[in-house]
Scaffold this active site. Sequence first.
Site, short mmCIF file in Angstrom:
data_model
loop_
_atom_site.label_atom_id
_atom_site.label_comp_id
_atom_site.label_asym_id
_atom_site.label_seq_id
_atom_site.Cartn_x
_atom_site.Cartn_y
_atom_site.Cartn_z
N GLY A 24 31.61 64.44 0.01
CA GLY A 24 30.75 65.58 -0.29
C GLY A 24 30.64 65.72 -1.79
O GLY A 24 31.59 65.41 -2.52
N LYS A 82 39.67 51.32 -0.07
CA LYS A 82 40.50 52.40 -0.61
C LYS A 82 41.98 52.02 -0.59
O LYS A 82 42.74 52.35 -1.50
CB LYS A 82 40.25 53.70 0.17
CG LYS A 82 38.84 54.24 -0.07
CD LYS A 82 38.48 55.33 0.90
CE LYS A 82 37.08 55.88 0.64
NZ LYS A 82 36.59 56.74 1.72
N VAL A 114 39.02 57.36 -3.96
CA VAL A 114 39.88 57.37 -2.77
C VAL A 114 40.08 58.81 -2.31
O VAL A 114 40.57 59.65 -3.07
CB VAL A 114 41.27 56.76 -3.07
CG1 VAL A 114 42.12 56.74 -1.81
CG2 VAL A 114 41.12 55.37 -3.64
N GLY A 155 38.12 61.31 -1.82
CA GLY A 155 37.28 62.36 -2.42
C GLY A 155 38.05 63.42 -3.18
O GLY A 155 38.61 63.17 -4.23
N ILE A 172 40.84 64.96 -2.61
CA ILE A 172 42.32 65.01 -2.60
C ILE A 172 42.85 64.31 -3.85
O ILE A 172 42.49 63.16 -4.10
CB ILE A 172 42.90 64.28 -1.36
CG1 ILE A 172 42.31 64.82 -0.07
CG2 ILE A 172 44.42 64.38 -1.34
CD1 ILE A 172 42.81 64.08 1.17
N GLU A 191 26.40 57.75 7.24
CA GLU A 191 25.23 57.13 6.61
C GLU A 191 24.26 56.63 7.69
O GLU A 191 24.68 56.38 8.82
CB GLU A 191 25.67 55.90 5.81
CG GLU A 191 26.72 56.15 4.77
CD GLU A 191 26.13 56.61 3.46
OE1 GLU A 191 24.90 56.45 3.27
OE2 GLU A 191 26.88 57.15 2.64
N GLY A 233 24.63 64.55 8.30
CA GLY A 233 24.87 63.96 6.98
C GLY A 233 26.32 63.53 6.79
O GLY A 233 26.76 63.26 5.67
P1 NAP Z 1 23.57 58.65 -3.96
O1 NAP Z 1 23.39 60.05 -3.49
O2 NAP Z 1 22.87 57.55 -3.29
O3 NAP Z 1 23.17 58.63 -5.52
C1 NAP Z 1 23.14 57.46 -6.27
C2 NAP Z 1 22.54 57.78 -7.62
O4 NAP Z 1 22.68 56.61 -8.44
C3 NAP Z 1 21.06 58.13 -7.59
O5 NAP Z 1 20.82 59.15 -8.52
C4 NAP Z 1 20.39 56.82 -8.02
O6 NAP Z 1 19.25 57.04 -8.80
C5 NAP Z 1 21.41 56.25 -8.95
N1 NAP Z 1 21.31 54.79 -9.01
C6 NAP Z 1 21.61 53.91 -8.02
N2 NAP Z 1 21.43 52.66 -8.43
C7 NAP Z 1 21.00 52.74 -9.73
C8 NAP Z 1 20.64 51.78 -10.69
N3 NAP Z 1 20.66 50.48 -10.44
N4 NAP Z 1 20.28 52.24 -11.91
C9 NAP Z 1 20.23 53.54 -12.17
N5 NAP Z 1 20.57 54.51 -11.30
C10 NAP Z 1 20.94 54.10 -10.07
O7 NAP Z 1 25.13 58.27 -3.97
P2 NAP Z 1 26.37 59.26 -3.92
O8 NAP Z 1 26.60 59.70 -2.52
O9 NAP Z 1 26.25 60.28 -4.99
O10 NAP Z 1 27.57 58.25 -4.25
C11 NAP Z 1 27.78 57.78 -5.57
C12 NAP Z 1 29.13 57.07 -5.64
O11 NAP Z 1 30.17 57.97 -5.27
C13 NAP Z 1 29.28 55.86 -4.69
O12 NAP Z 1 30.08 54.88 -5.31
C14 NAP Z 1 30.03 56.44 -3.50
O13 NAP Z 1 30.79 55.47 -2.80
C15 NAP Z 1 30.95 57.41 -4.22
N6 NAP Z 1 31.44 58.49 -3.37
C16 NAP Z 1 30.55 59.26 -2.70
C17 NAP Z 1 31.01 60.29 -1.93
C18 NAP Z 1 30.05 61.20 -1.21
O14 NAP Z 1 30.51 62.13 -0.53
N7 NAP Z 1 28.76 61.00 -1.29
C19 NAP Z 1 32.40 60.52 -1.82
C20 NAP Z 1 33.28 59.72 -2.53
C21 NAP Z 1 32.79 58.70 -3.33
P3 NAP Z 1 17.76 56.92 -8.20
O15 NAP Z 1 17.72 57.96 -7.11
O16 NAP Z 1 16.91 57.24 -9.35
O17 NAP Z 1 17.63 55.55 -7.66
#
Ligand code: NAP
Length: 428
Positions: free
Chosen positions: A301, A203, A130, A132, A134, A188, A185
């Site tokens: 981020g 959230k 929730v 990020g 904060i 999505e 970026g």
């Molecule tokens: P991302 O860049 O898409 O990275 C996802 C990672 O998980 C990749 O390394 C992927 O590996 C791996 N993965 C996905 N499915 C998998 C599976 N079935 N088995 C093994 N590895 C798997 O995602 P992200 O942006 O880092 O976000 C990750 C989480 O943080 C999400 O829940 C998102 O909602 C949360 N979040 C993100 C942000 C943000 O700013 N991005 C902010 C707050 C919360 P491969 O590449 O090898 O498939």
Amino acid sequence: MLNIGLLGLGHVGQGVLRILLENADLIKERVGQALCVKSIGVRSPEKYQNLNLGGATLTTDIDSMLLDPELHIIVEVMGGEEPAYTYICKALKQGKYVVTANKEVVAKHKKTFFELAKTQQVDIYFEAAVAGGIPIIRSLKVGYAANKIQSLTGILNGTTNYILSKIEEEEKEFNEVLQTAQNLGLAEADPSMDITGLDAAYKLVILAAVAFKADIQLNDLDYEGIESIGLKDIQYAKELGYRIKLLALSKRYDDNRMSFGVYPTMIPEQHLLASVREELNAVYIVGNAVGDSLITGKGAGGSPTGSAIVSDIMDIAFDSTKKLSRRNLETNCQAVQILDSQELESQFYMRLIIADHPRVLEKLTGILGHYDVSIAKLIQKESHNSVAELVIVTYEVKEKNMQQAIHTLKKAPEVHRFLTYIRVKDLV
Ligand code: NAP
């Protein structure tokens, strides 16, 4: 030393790894022990060959990884409901602490996780899920712990806040700004979860558990997105002294009933939340002891989200001498009586294109009057070819009356297009 297993090495996973490596000395000094990523589970290890993994091993065999007795903490940063849900359950059953950034899986399965964690005398942390970077979860659990929270209002989605800010600043339409946000970026490729309000709704479900100990589900709240908001709505809002924000709203009433919802909302431009711009997130809390309070910062981020995750890991490290953390008290969260959203009252803003003929206004005000909707402000500016744009701001009215009035207005022959409606709230 505390050993960590990372599930996922995308934006957030890399942020976590980088912070743990770069700030290793500082972290060790603060928590009294080293925090070390021992293994990382991904699907395609070849993608990560050029990263500095700090000695961690990449694996695709996550089931075996979760059985490794040397791993104390599993950090789930894969995203999505499955297989994240299964992996988190397995980790907790193995007696491992879990840290996750995954709002969807926590919102849907929080009760199962809390109960499993309690049985196993471990815990699940989800600060990053929730807002990020904060520290809202920890603030609610510790900083505001002395308060009965009366209301919590959040800007919980950076993408939509960025889009709304840029429509106003650059005087561009929604689709053009969305495209820029995608190029930067900040949105999505498939932005639907953000712009429909679903992301903020997940959230809010999580915050309800922490702020109010309320066990609510996604279908207990209404959520609406910002897809129908145009530049003109933002300009009219400005003219009326408001700014439009996608707000997650929650409130406790005197009789202890509660309301929850996510809506684009016009708020007074001098309200603290109105000044939260671009991709920033914010949470505005009213507590019965602290009064009004605002926390703001980056909601997404790799680095801000990684910061929240590493602080969760450090919290576990602080607590690792005890059997059960007393911080995560959501095991006590219970069903609450939720006010029917149709009974909630708001002012409403509406923008519609109408026939510009005598007696049309009389007909439309008649429809509104039939549903007990009174007009506070009415603006009619442009008129071309016998068609005019009309903006109406109502006095406070029940949601059900307003929805019925809107339904009837949409069918009225004098209304050529019903463009949008937005709730208007003073947030006092
Ligand atoms: P991302 O860049 O898409 O990275 C996802 C990672 O998980 C990749 O390394 C992927 O590996 C791996 N993965 C996905 N499915 C998998 C599976 N079935 N088995 C093994 N590895 C798997 O995602 P992200 O942006 O880092 O976000 C990750 C989480 O943080 C999400 O829940 C998102 O909602 C949360 N979040 C993100 C942000 C943000 O700013 N991005 C902010 C707050 C919360 P491969 O590449 O090898 O498939």
